[in-house]
Design an enzyme around this catalytic site. Structure first.
Site, PDB file in Angstrom:
ATOM      1  CG  ASN A  89      -6.428  -0.860  -6.041  1.00 49.34           C
ATOM      2  OD1 ASN A  89      -7.232  -1.513  -5.384  1.00 49.34           O
ATOM      3  ND2 ASN A  89      -5.132  -1.114  -6.029  1.00 49.34           N
TER       4      ASN A  89
ATOM      5  CG  HIS B 265      -7.212  -4.361  -3.415  1.00 47.71           C
ATOM      6  ND1 HIS B 265      -6.071  -3.751  -2.957  1.00 47.71           N
ATOM      7  CD2 HIS B 265      -8.042  -4.389  -2.336  1.00 47.71           C
ATOM      8  CE1 HIS B 265      -6.210  -3.444  -1.689  1.00 47.71           C
ATOM      9  NE2 HIS B 265      -7.396  -3.816  -1.281  1.00 47.71           N
TER      10      HIS B 265
ATOM     11  CG  ASP C 171      -5.964 -10.445   2.726  1.00 47.91           C
ATOM     12  OD1 ASP C 171      -6.364 -10.317   3.897  1.00 47.91           O
ATOM     13  OD2 ASP C 171      -6.401  -9.762   1.802  1.00 47.91           O
TER      14      ASP C 171
ATOM     15  CD  GLU D  68      -3.153  -4.405  -4.766  1.00 48.74           C
ATOM     16  OE1 GLU D  68      -4.185  -3.838  -5.145  1.00 48.74           O
ATOM     17  OE2 GLU D  68      -2.554  -4.075  -3.723  1.00 48.74           O
TER      18      GLU D  68
END
Ligand code: F6R
Length: 242
Positions: free
Chosen positions: A136, A138, A67, A143
């Site tokens: 979280n 991801h 990314d 996400e």
């Protein structure tokens, strides 16, 4: 999933570097998928050391990063391009034609995303994908949510990710709200996956990834469906696995 619990961050980095080096030893033209962030820094440091000692040779290796923030200039010290240049491509002397990362400056995002998928295919697919994990759950910038994208796409960062990544920026407001990220399908197509996590703040996400149900609310949990995943964690990140 193979789970390896290491004493501390240094042992984790050394073990991960040994795994990556072994795969390159077997296949000198390996295609690696790479992550940025704090977690793989030790791995990259160990790989650079091993290469400088002649223990591993990156000259035939091709890399694809997971990314990049959007929008961001390559010269920005917060860009993942800059990070890779600093910590990996630069010290290893990886030739620019072999080191790929989504272009965070692009106007034609859809074109950049489909091009990236095509380049991965043209390279023969990813042999070994290295992943970190968000607090979280991801992976990449995929996400938690009701649905996940399969392919490289423009992703919106969650509030948790913006807060976590603000440590690299002046303040929270300076963190880009979007990123170009490989999708879950891109990641799952890798022939092998190495997920790294260090520190107690990752313990809950690792517990849910390894022991929880497969759910888009914890994107990394989908890795349970992949045939060849190693989860390498230090003791602090493993504390929900007992
Ligand atoms: C980075 C990436 C992210 C990070 C994750 C953990 O390329 O794709 O998923 O791996 O946010 O980041 P750190 O390692 O900084 O805790």
């Amino acid at each position: 999933m193979r789970i390896a619990v290491l004493r501390d961050y240094q042992s984790l980095s050394e073990r991960a570097a040994a795994l990556v080096s072994a795969r390159i030893g077997k296949k000198p033209t390996a295609v690696l998928g790479l992550a940025t962030g704090s977690t793989p820094l030790g791995l990259y440091r160990e790989l650079v050391k091993a290469a400088q000692r002649g223990l591993v040779d990156f000259s035939g290796v091709t890399t694809f990063n997971l990314d990049e923030y959007y929008p961001i200039e390559r010269e920005s010290p917060q860009s993942y391009y800059y990070y890779m240049q600093q910590h990996f491509w630069g010290p290893l002397g990886i030739c620019p034609g072999r080191a790929h990362i989504p272009d965070g400056r692009a106007g034609d995002i859809a074109g950049v995303c489909s091009d990236y998928e095509q380049k991965i295919m043209d390279a023969g697919g990813i042999d070994l994908q290295i992943l970190g994990i968000g607090v979280n759950g991801h992976i990449g910038f995929n996400e938690p949510g009701a649905a996940l994208s399969a392919k490289t796409h423009l992703a919106s960062l969650s509030a948790e990710t913006i807060a976590a990544n603000s440590r690299f920026f002046e303040d929270r407001d300076a963190v880009p709200r979007r990123a170009i990220s490989m999708g879950l399908g891109t990641i799952m197509k890798a022939r092998e996956i190495l997920l790294l996590a260090s520190g107690s703040e990752k313990a809950r996400a690792i517990g849910e990834t390894v022991r929880g149900k497969l759910t888009t609310e914890v994107p990394a949990s989908l890795l349970q469906a992949h045939p060849r995943v190693t989860v390498m964690v230090d003791r602090a990140a493993a504390c929900c696995l007992r």
